[in-house]
Design an enzyme around this catalytic site. Structure first.
Site, PDB file in Angstrom:
ATOM      1  CG  HIS A  73      -2.195  -0.697   1.077  1.00  8.06           C
ATOM      2  ND1 HIS A  73      -3.221  -0.238   0.291  1.00  8.06           N
ATOM      3  CD2 HIS A  73      -2.632  -1.852   1.623  1.00  8.06           C
ATOM      4  CE1 HIS A  73      -4.236  -1.089   0.346  1.00  8.06           C
ATOM      5  NE2 HIS A  73      -3.908  -2.070   1.146  1.00  8.06           N
ATOM      6  CD  GLU A  99      -6.212  -0.121   8.414  1.00 11.47           C
ATOM      7  OE1 GLU A  99      -6.965   0.404   7.576  1.00 11.47           O
ATOM      8  OE2 GLU A  99      -4.970  -0.146   8.277  1.00 11.47           O
ATOM      9  CG  HIS A 100      -6.410  -4.623   8.100  1.00  7.59           C
ATOM     10  ND1 HIS A 100      -5.614  -3.555   7.751  1.00  7.59           N
ATOM     11  CD2 HIS A 100      -7.552  -4.508   7.395  1.00  7.59           C
ATOM     12  CE1 HIS A 100      -6.249  -2.817   6.855  1.00  7.59           C
ATOM     13  NE2 HIS A 100      -7.430  -3.352   6.629  1.00  7.59           N
ATOM     14  CD  GLU A 124     -26.032  20.278  38.088  1.00 12.34           C
ATOM     15  OE1 GLU A 124     -26.467  20.962  37.133  1.00 12.34           O
ATOM     16  OE2 GLU A 124     -25.662  19.106  37.969  1.00 12.34           O
TER      17      GLU A 124
END
Length: 447
Positions: free
Chosen positions: A274, A340-341, A428
């Site tokens: 890639h 990722e993989h 609050e």
């Protein structure tokens, strides 16, 4: 070729693992000074700036940003029949998986007269970026378009860089994939200027009163790209949503001595081709397997088409072999790496895969290579990188949906809890919040 990290005989902490594991990546901050003027120029002037930067960086200036319908149709007509058939199969499988991801409205009756529903609304308009660098990625068209369509997105545009070899239009295979998916709006613009034009919109080179001349901005940008695309997405995310800041692609393989060294080597090579920054990591408890993989890599890299690119990626600091004592230790390593993989090539691979916490996608056994997921598994290949799989998911139908709560209480249901709302508002120091409830019971209330 692959550097080794030997963790045998030790039990590193999570912090130590994160420091010890191979990791490359890119520094997006390093290019922000380059990308910022591009984004600002497109934000101010729109199309003229985008086309000017496109001519500078891509070496070509298309006659319009929007690709004419006839050019898209011609790309499909000229597509190789086998490629067309493969793309159709990929689309069919992706639709099958992504259609099952649709979310249904939930309705919860909290009390009598008090209901909270959650409905899922598609993002109105999305921009889907398809890169055009080292390779042509019609598969990325599918992976972005299919979940958006299955989510019910009403308006989408695919943006891809113009190509000098194809008349200034995106690659014909990209256009053909768009045609197969029924996408009729494609912009010939890429890089940082493409992301910025998606975010800010503009007017095409046609006369302003011509149909299609307005380039409407989008609400969400998805899709991978190089470091300049990533930097532009970061700069534009205050204006639009983005899916992620994608880093270089990566694969990790957890394997024991039952794995086939040739298969593992081929999978490491497939990811390395890639990009020179791609990461290929093997985690194993078998030194013998590691040695065999090294031998197989020498043979396969010498024979592969992109061997210079592959060699650089495999030799980089982002790639390597990690030796561990056993599969249990290997699981700790791959969870810390959060690939990722992630491929699992061990005995009882499915059982081992079930124990993984962190991965973009998990590929189980020797017959589920990452290449299958890239094209025809039906899964999505736009996945979290750089360890972000610890907290992020891959692209899905959910990416293109907004969960919206709908609160429907009647008078009795509000009255029942009014004192609790007032008490919490006072706690609050936000008395106006309590007064907003009290006002409803101060006198008659219109239905």
């Amino acid at each position: 070729m692959l550097a080794r990290t030997d963790l045998r005989g030790s039990t590193p902490t999570l912090a130590e693992l994160r420091r010890a594991l191979p990791r490359g990546g890119t520094d997006v901050n390093a290019v922000l000074d380059t990308v910022t003027p591009v984004v600002h120029a497109v934000a101010e002037t729109g199309t003229p700036a985008a086309l000017e930067f496109g001519e500078k960086f891509d070496g070509v200036r298309p006659t319009s940003v929007r690709v004419p319908a006839q050019v898209i149709a011609d790309a499909l007509a000229g597509l190789d029949a086998q490629v067309a058939d493969a793309l159709r199969e990929s689309i069919t499988r992706a639709r099958k998986v992504h259609s099952d991801q649709r979310r249904e409205t939930t309705r919860t009756q909290v009390v009598d007269g008090g209901v909270v529903s959650e409905k899922w609304i598609p993002v109105r308009r999305v921009g889907l970026y398809v890169p055009g660098g080292n390779a042509v990625y019609p598969s990325s068209v599918i992976m972005n378009v299919v979940p958006a369509q299955e989510a019910g997105v009403g308006s989408l545009v695919v943006a891809s860089p113009p190509q000098k070899d194809f008349g200034g239009w995106p690659h014909p295979t990209i256009l053909a994939a768009c045609a197969l998916l029924g996408v009729d709006e494609v912009w010939a613009v890429g890089g940082a200027q493409g992301v910025a034009l998606l975010a800010y919109g503009g007017t095409d080179t046609d006369a302003a009163d011509e149909p299609g001349a307005v380039l409407d901005p989008v609400d969400l940008i998805t899709g991978p790209g190089n470091i300049y695309v990533t930097a532009a997405k970061r700069l534009c995310r205050s204006v639009v949503g983005i899916d992620s800041e994608a880093g270089p692609t990566e694969i990790a393989i957890l394997a024991d001595d039952s794995a086939d060294a040739g298969i593992i080597a081929s999978d490491l090579v497939s990811q390395a081709e890639h990009d020179v920054l791609a990461a290929s990591v093997l985690v194993t408890d078998s030194a013998e397997l590691a040695d065999a993989v090294d031998v197989a890599l020498e043979q396969q890299v010498a024979a592969t088409k992109h061997r210079e690119r592959v060699t650089t990626a495999l030799s980089g600091e982002q790639s390597g072999i990690v030796l561990v004592d056993d599969v249990e230790a290997g699981l700790a390593v791959v969870d810390a790496y959060a690939a990722e993989h992630l491929e699992i090539q061990t005995r009882d691979a499915a059982a081992v895969a079930d124990r993984v916490h962190n991965a973009g996608a998990i590929f189980v056994g020797p017959y589920a290579p990452v290449s299958l997921g890239d094209y025809c598994a039906g899964s999505n290949h736009v996945l979290p990188t750089s360890g972000s799989a610890r907290f992020a998911s891959g692209l899905s139908v959910q990416t293109f949906l907004k969960g919206v709560h709908v609160i429907d209480y009647d008078e009795a249901a509000l009255r029942e809890v009014a004192d609790k709302v007032v008490t919490l508002a006072d706690a609050e120091d936000l008395p106006g919040h309590g007064d907003a409830v009290k006002q409803r019971f101060a006198g008659s209330v219109r239905p």
